[in-house]
Write an enzyme that holds these catalytic residues in place. Sequence first.
Site, PDB file in Angstrom:
ATOM      1  N   ASP A 270       1.269  -1.258   0.004  1.00  0.00           N
ATOM      2  CA  ASP A 270      -0.456  -0.233   0.010  1.00  0.00           C
ATOM      3  C   ASP A 270       0.847   0.886   0.490  1.00  0.00           C
ATOM      4  O   ASP A 270       1.584   1.369   0.730  1.00  0.00           O
ATOM      5  CB  ASP A 270      -0.325   0.203   1.610  1.00  0.00           C
ATOM      6  CG  ASP A 270      -1.710  -0.918   1.296  1.00  0.00           C
ATOM      7  OD1 ASP A 270      -2.388  -1.574   0.260  1.00  0.00           O
ATOM      8  OD2 ASP A 270      -2.825  -1.413   1.335  1.00  0.00           O
TER       9      ASP A 270
ATOM     10  N   LYS B 212      -6.445  -7.128   0.382  1.00  0.00           N
ATOM     11  CA  LYS B 212      -7.278  -7.507   1.503  1.00  0.00           C
ATOM     12  C   LYS B 212      -6.998  -9.028   1.453  1.00  0.00           C
ATOM     13  O   LYS B 212      -7.357  -9.504   2.354  1.00  0.00           O
ATOM     14  CB  LYS B 212      -8.975  -7.405   0.448  1.00  0.00           C
ATOM     15  CG  LYS B 212      -9.375  -5.794   0.304  1.00  0.00           C
ATOM     16  CD  LYS B 212     -11.010  -5.770  -0.211  1.00  0.00           C
ATOM     17  CE  LYS B 212     -10.544  -4.860  -1.095  1.00  0.00           C
ATOM     18  NZ  LYS B 212     -10.820  -3.707  -0.097  1.00  0.00           N
ATOM     19  N   GLY B 213      -6.203 -10.048   1.325  1.00  0.00           N
ATOM     20  CA  GLY B 213      -6.175 -10.902   1.566  1.00  0.00           C
ATOM     21  C   GLY B 213      -5.223 -11.302   2.422  1.00  0.00           C
ATOM     22  O   GLY B 213      -5.533 -12.049   3.492  1.00  0.00           O
ATOM     23  N   ALA B 214      -4.234 -10.841   1.988  1.00  0.00           N
ATOM     24  CA  ALA B 214      -3.399 -10.193   3.697  1.00  0.00           C
ATOM     25  C   ALA B 214      -3.906 -10.086   4.384  1.00  0.00           C
ATOM     26  O   ALA B 214      -3.845 -10.159   6.034  1.00  0.00           O
ATOM     27  CB  ALA B 214      -2.174  -9.773   2.973  1.00  0.00           C
ATOM     28  N   ASN B 215      -4.648  -8.145   4.637  1.00  0.00           N
ATOM     29  CA  ASN B 215      -5.083  -7.817   5.985  1.00  0.00           C
ATOM     30  C   ASN B 215      -6.096  -8.878   6.679  1.00  0.00           C
ATOM     31  O   ASN B 215      -6.153  -8.941   7.926  1.00  0.00           O
ATOM     32  CB  ASN B 215      -6.037  -7.002   4.901  1.00  0.00           C
ATOM     33  CG  ASN B 215      -5.123  -5.707   4.681  1.00  0.00           C
ATOM     34  OD1 ASN B 215      -3.723  -5.335   4.519  1.00  0.00           O
ATOM     35  ND2 ASN B 215      -5.338  -4.765   4.151  1.00  0.00           N
TER      36      ASN B 215
ATOM     37  N   THR C 289     -22.710  -5.057   5.442  1.00  0.00           N
ATOM     38  CA  THR C 289     -21.584  -3.637   6.244  1.00  0.00           C
ATOM     39  C   THR C 289     -22.450  -3.075   5.700  1.00  0.00           C
ATOM     40  O   THR C 289     -22.507  -2.406   4.490  1.00  0.00           O
ATOM     41  CB  THR C 289     -20.299  -4.009   6.154  1.00  0.00           C
ATOM     42  OG1 THR C 289     -19.819  -4.123   4.728  1.00  0.00           O
ATOM     43  CG2 THR C 289     -19.758  -5.906   6.737  1.00  0.00           C
TER      44      THR C 289
ATOM     45  N   ASP D 214     -11.448  -5.191   6.364  1.00  0.00           N
ATOM     46  CA  ASP D 214     -11.146  -6.356   6.425  1.00  0.00           C
ATOM     47  C   ASP D 214     -10.099  -7.357   7.877  1.00  0.00           C
ATOM     48  O   ASP D 214     -11.140  -8.619   8.299  1.00  0.00           O
ATOM     49  CB  ASP D 214      -9.287  -6.208   5.898  1.00  0.00           C
ATOM     50  CG  ASP D 214      -9.518  -6.052   3.974  1.00  0.00           C
ATOM     51  OD1 ASP D 214     -10.572  -6.079   3.726  1.00  0.00           O
ATOM     52  OD2 ASP D 214      -8.920  -5.090   3.505  1.00  0.00           O
TER      53      ASP D 214
ATOM     54  N   SER E  14      -9.182  -1.393  14.942  1.00  0.00           N
ATOM     55  CA  SER E  14      -8.266  -1.029  13.550  1.00  0.00           C
ATOM     56  C   SER E  14      -8.713  -0.191  12.933  1.00  0.00           C
ATOM     57  O   SER E  14      -7.310   0.601  12.565  1.00  0.00           O
ATOM     58  CB  SER E  14      -8.590  -2.110  13.199  1.00  0.00           C
ATOM     59  OG  SER E  14      -9.530  -1.433  11.545  1.00  0.00           O
TER      60      SER E  14
ATOM     61  N   GLY F 213      -2.498   2.747   8.611  1.00  0.00           N
ATOM     62  CA  GLY F 213      -2.218   1.844   7.819  1.00  0.00           C
ATOM     63  C   GLY F 213      -3.467   0.132   8.242  1.00  0.00           C
ATOM     64  O   GLY F 213      -4.153   0.307   9.107  1.00  0.00           O
TER      65      GLY F 213
END
Length: 296
Positions: A13, A40-43, A211, A244, A274, A279
């Site tokens: 990012d 999005k996946g890693a987060n 959401t 995420d 979060s 970040g």
Amino acid sequence: MGKIGVVGSINMDMTVKAERIPLKGETLKGEDLKYIPGGKGANQAVAMAKLGAKVEMFGCVGDDAAGVSLVKNLQDMGVETKCIKTVAGVPTGLAMITVGENDNTIIVVAGTNDCVDIDYVNEIKDSLLECEIVLLQHEIPQETVEYVIELCAKNGVKAVLNPGPARPVKQEILEKVTYLTPNEHEAVILFGEGISFEDMMKKYPEKLVITQGSRGVSTCRKSGEVILVPARKANVVDTTGAGDTLNGAFTVALMEGKDIADALAFANTAAGLSTEKFGAQGGMPTYDEVKEAMGR
Ligand code: RIB
């Protein structure tokens, strides 16, 4: 607790703060440019690992400095990375993010996230099918998302689809997903404008979770009652990665056997926390921090 898998994106990012989001054609002064882990996946994988879950990440990075540092970050966060593939000659995924006025805009350059294809899934299939639940998003090719969902359904593995960024999904695939977590915009792309959010949720009780940003999260109970779990009030610094965190925390809570309303309350609290740091991954809370905030 069993293993949770994430098949998804891994991005660097490139984040900049501005006094507000620029208008079309406008130039604004930015500050605090940072290169930090995202995707999005890693987060979602990091959010779950921080909450104490056993998590494996499946995805691709390039043979560049960003790829090396993003895999190291996942390892440092306690995420299993043995199946992450390094693809030569393709750059690691990149997201350009502007943070301003408690919101953000993101442009994603897929890079190696587009290499997360069906051949790759076949290569990592054995490890993937060891998972009790698999979490997917829309930053890898759609045919891969569909293939993984089919594979999970055939093998009795639960699948959570967080369908962001918005794009249509075949009806037969939606039927095979265990949980579906769009925001309101994504829900309209999935189900069309001719149906209310309430009717969408009634069609998929305790499966479709919508959401609604600062308002909270809704679902329909099996009894037919539509519930709204309100969002936690937060001192917002950066909302990047809040969705995420919500998806990760929701999945961890489900794995723990929590009832859907309790899982959403847990997830909302984690997502709120979060946003209080900068970040996508910077403010993701630990399990104890969520519990403590819920008790306040
Ligand atoms: O959901 C936030 C994420 O979206 C960012 O980390 C960015 O990489 C984009 O994928």
